[in-house]
Design an enzyme around this catalytic site. Structure first.
Site, short mmCIF file in Angstrom:
data_model
loop_
_atom_site.label_atom_id
_atom_site.label_comp_id
_atom_site.label_asym_id
_atom_site.label_seq_id
_atom_site.Cartn_x
_atom_site.Cartn_y
_atom_site.Cartn_z
N THR A 14 0.60 -1.51 -0.24
CA THR A 14 0.11 0.19 -0.08
C THR A 14 0.97 0.97 -0.15
O THR A 14 0.14 2.39 -0.83
CB THR A 14 -0.76 0.12 1.21
OG1 THR A 14 -2.27 -1.58 1.39
CG2 THR A 14 -1.76 1.04 1.41
N ASP A 58 1.91 -6.14 -4.32
CA ASP A 58 0.84 -6.38 -3.19
C ASP A 58 1.26 -7.50 -2.61
O ASP A 58 1.48 -8.09 -3.13
CB ASP A 58 -1.28 -6.61 -3.52
CG ASP A 58 -1.52 -6.31 -2.43
OD1 ASP A 58 -2.20 -5.70 -2.82
OD2 ASP A 58 -1.36 -7.23 -1.45
N SER A 59 1.57 -7.30 -1.58
CA SER A 59 2.16 -8.61 -0.85
C SER A 59 1.22 -9.74 -0.42
O SER A 59 1.54 -10.41 0.07
CB SER A 59 2.79 -7.60 0.73
OG SER A 59 1.29 -7.91 1.40
N SER A 60 0.22 -9.69 -1.04
CA SER A 60 -0.70 -11.05 -1.03
C SER A 60 0.19 -12.25 -2.49
O SER A 60 -0.58 -13.60 -1.24
CB SER A 60 -2.38 -10.65 -1.55
OG SER A 60 -2.48 -9.73 -0.27
N GLN A 269 -4.41 -21.64 18.89
CA GLN A 269 -5.36 -21.39 18.38
C GLN A 269 -5.35 -19.48 18.72
O GLN A 269 -5.84 -18.52 17.98
CB GLN A 269 -6.17 -21.24 17.44
CG GLN A 269 -6.59 -22.43 16.68
CD GLN A 269 -7.75 -23.14 16.76
OE1 GLN A 269 -8.97 -22.69 17.16
NE2 GLN A 269 -8.46 -24.47 16.15
N CYS A 270 -5.21 -19.47 19.73
CA CYS A 270 -4.90 -18.31 20.80
C CYS A 270 -4.17 -17.41 20.59
O CYS A 270 -2.32 -17.73 20.20
CB CYS A 270 -5.10 -18.54 22.31
SG CYS A 270 -6.27 -19.42 23.13
#
Ligand code: ASP
Length: 333
Positions: A14, A58-60, A269-270
């Site tokens: 961005t 785009d870093s994706s 997952q926490c």
């Protein structure tokens, strides 16, 4: 006094994007234009030079090939610069920070990743402050590792996660204290230390033969099996302090996978805390099936650590041993 030399490495994101008028979406744009937007970046004490990866993204769209391209730019310029600032999209910045932390062995200079939530050409952009302070930190001589600088905070690269798409504070390092805070002055934490002077070794082989298995209540054995079958290395994101549903079929599946030589690592997952082996009965199937406890590693660090270790010439037993070690500050032992 000799000026500090900093190399800016532009990868996209961005920070350097503009609106494509036809499609009305943000697309990467020219790096020279980006520098013109921040004339105050140039200072008398710093010699700034810049280089861009071949195709800013785009870093994706980030992948291991681009990580090798970035790491090679650092390797080729290592002796000529005092530090490096990488402009990068925030979406996968935490993955890149982890990847570079593993790839750049014996790094003894600052490699600071930064970016912004709003493009640099937009009036309320956070790009200017992020970039100027990242350069200042890179010249400070106090940082000798891969970090992310974003919205006043300096984070340890291999501990960072993106947590927000809307606030300027986009990152956190949930299980590791921040390394510096930028207020009126930049306050560096005492934990920052210069490392022993060794030659930089750049590891360029990463494996994509990995997958992430995230448990959810009701997940079927067929889904678990499909994910485990799909790769050699699997990060298991389990419940709470490292727990799995109680199921003989699951235990059998994990045991078979282990016998087939799969490498499995269990993390929670926490966001905060750790997977603790044996705290609850529900974590037992993991220990019995040779699943390694990833303790307090982030998902980003765990998957990259697997990609990194599977890319080395190592046996499954050696990989399992290395997984438990602290290689780049990514795990609390
Ligand atoms: N999609 C952008 C990217 O990661 C988002 C950002 O830069 O913040 O490249």
């Amino acid at each position: 006094m000799i000026n500090k030399r900093i190399l800016l490495i532009y990868t996209g994101g961005t920070i350097g994007m503009i609106k494509d008028k036809v499609k009305n979406t943000l697309v990467p744009f020219n790096f020279d234009e980006l520098l013109k937007a921040i004339p105050s970046l140039k200072s008398e004490e710093v010699d700034l030079e810049n280089v861009s990866i071949k195709n800013p993204i785009d870093s994706s769209n980030m992948n291991a090939e681009v990580w090798v391209e970035i790491a090679t730019l650092i390797e080729d310029n290592y002796t000529n610069y005092d530090g490096f600032v990488i402009l990068h999209g925030s979406d996968t910045m935490a993955y890149t920070a982890s990847a570079l932390s593993f790839m750049l062995e014996s790094l003894n200079k600052a490699v600071i990743l930064t970016g912004s939530q709003i493009p640099i050409g937009v009036r309320r952009s956070d790009a200017k402050e992020n970039l100027i302070t990242a350069v200042e930190i890179a010249t400070s001589g106090k940082v000798h590792e891969v970090c992310i600088y974003f919205e006043d905070q300096l984070y340890k690269g291999s501990r960072t996660v993106k947590v927000n798409t809307e606030q300027f504070e986009a990152f956190e390092s949930p299980n590791y204290p921040i390394l510096a805070e930028a207020g009126v002055r930049i306050k560096y934490k005492k934990t920052l230390q210069k490392k022993e002077d060794k030659k930089l070794v750049v590891h360029k082989s990463l494996s994509n033969d990995v997958a992430i298995l995230k448990f959810f209540p009701g997940i079927t054995i067929a889904t678990i099996k499909a994910i485990i079958d799909s790769a050699k290395g699997i990060v298991i994101e389990s419940f709470g302090a490292g727990n799995a549903p109680t199921s003989t079929e699951l235990s059998d599946l994990l045991n078979t996978a282990n016998k087939e030589g799969k490498i499995m690592i269990n993390i929670t997952q926490c966001l905060h805390g750790s997977a603790v082996d044996g705290q609850y009965e529900t974590s037992e199937p993991f220990g019995k099936a040779g699943v390694i406890s990833g303790k307090d590693m982030t998902t980003e660090a765990a998957i990259i650590k697997l990609m990194f270790l599977l890319g080395q010439d190592m046996s499954s037993a050696e990989i399992k041993e290395e997984l438990q070690k602290n290689i780049s500050g990514e795990i609390t032992i």
